[in-house]
Design an enzyme around this catalytic site. Sequence first.
Site, PDB file in Angstrom:
ATOM      1  N   ASP A   9     -75.338  38.423  21.464  1.00 55.95           N
ATOM      2  CA  ASP A   9     -74.657  37.042  22.033  1.00 55.95           C
ATOM      3  C   ASP A   9     -72.701  37.876  22.133  1.00 55.95           C
ATOM      4  OD1 ASP A   9     -76.506  35.435  21.177  1.00 55.95           O
ATOM      5  OD2 ASP A   9     -75.785  34.963  18.946  1.00 55.95           O
TER       6      ASP A   9
ATOM      7  N   TYR B 156     -80.540  45.130  12.870  1.00 55.04           N
ATOM      8  CA  TYR B 156     -79.787  45.156  13.122  1.00 55.04           C
ATOM      9  C   TYR B 156     -79.094  45.213  11.720  1.00 55.04           C
ATOM     10  CZ  TYR B 156     -80.249  41.239  17.144  1.00 55.04           C
ATOM     11  OH  TYR B 156     -80.374  41.269  18.710  1.00 55.04           O
TER      12      TYR B 156
END
Length: 556
Positions: free
Chosen positions: A224, A295
Amino acid sequence: MEDVGVFENALALLASLSSAAVVGRLSAAEREQLVGRLRETAALLERNALSVSPEIPSTDVPPCLSTPLEAKKHIFTCSDSGRASCQASEPMQEDLRGSMPGKRCAETSAETSSLPCARADGQWSTLSSAAAESAEKPPGKKKRAKAGKGEPHLLDLSFFKQRHIALKIAYLGWNYDGFALQRDTKETVEEYLFAALRKAKLVGENAEAERWSEGMYSRCGRTDKGVSALGQVVSLLVRSNALASSSEDKLPSDQKEIDYVGVLNRQLPEDIRVLAWAPVAEDFSARFSCTWRHYKYFFELEEGMDGGKMRDAARALLGEHDFRNYCKMDAVKVHSYTRGLLQFSLSRVSGGVADAGRMHVADIRGTAFLYHQVRCMMAVLLMVGKGQEPLEILGELADLAEFPRKPQYHLASEEPLVLYACGYPDEPKWRCSQGSMRTVQQHFEDVLKRQRLRAAVVCQAAICAGVLPVNSSEGSDAVPSVDSSEEHAVLSEQQPGGASLFSFNDERQWQKREKHIPLRRRPTEQTYEEKRKRIVAKSSEGSNAHAIKSESEGIS
């Protein structure tokens, strides 16, 4: 007729050299067209051989061939690759292939008529005297003719073989609107990546990721806006050093292949870097061949937060769960929200970080992730750490019987989130030349120095604002203030020790805390079934309206 003989000799030389170097690279049809154009030019020159005027009508010959003497001086040299090259060779090749219509040669003055010419935008123009001198020199050392300043270097990619490779990319995403190409913005990492690929002549001019179907291009993760990555992987077809005419099926070795890392990093912005490349099979997909994604989310364990409670709460999300309450639901494209979480652990950050005792990182590894899933999980986990939500809330949100609707809550910040690594069953054999590796290391060392300096400035600003205490070790070594005015003295008297520029006697003035509303009492969003029902209803309304409009038009 002596002049005609000179012209014939000059054109015979032109034809022989062109056929030896240029024609060898053309198809049979293009060679036939080349010979025809040369014959037409010879006939035109023969008819105008005795003309005094330097202008040759209705032909596409450079001014430097407008008289017998200049035609004889127009020298062709051959480069190492055996391709004819001179100041006018590439435009003439392009014209002889029939890609440009014939145009009248511009009038040339007596002072410049003997200079060799180059062609730009379909017109012949005289080169500078320096270029003319270099063109008239006998071919000693074989050097490639350099393109003029500001002119793009033309490279026919069809002369080279292509190979399927994977690229490992790192970027600081704080200044970008995400990784993937978007229609409404140019500030994406992929936009700059493809601009670098085109500039380095590794892909064609019209290569864009969104137009690359049939598995030619794929990305592992679609991060994002504001999210960074240290192990993003993309796969694509790029130019190789091997010539298309080579009979060998084997591609060049690493030493003879293009240094993809170095070539691309010279074209990319400083906050985007290619770390390594690897040859991959034709059926490799950076997205669908990936078996897990890792992540990292960095956060500061503030005073009063319970790190042990956060660790226990995170374990409730391990395994396969329905994560529709931990994402931004897209009922149009996504119909399954079950994902598998392989790791969700918290640890303290060590090494190279200021105030490392309070800096922690969450390692989250899973098979795949939904839109905003990591930031949603971290938002709820931080509520648990602050004591705003019970430990069991993470597991209950993954149970649709407990929470059939997603409660409304703010996402965690995007800046501390990093796509750290992507895993594959057959891990690509990443490679990077030693020179390119040293350049990348030096680059990140310089970036770290700049960020440390910026952090020092921000810390000093926080000290001046009273957010951080003054370092007691400064003592007598602290730089004295040069402002000894009466106004400054009064300001110092109002604040003990003169450490802060501001004073807040009322704690409520200093830090306003919003009252936390428990997740169970918050407004909720629509369920997946409700969203699908609304989408279908809207679609049917549109179809009915279209049918009514068509029927009314038919009646009228």
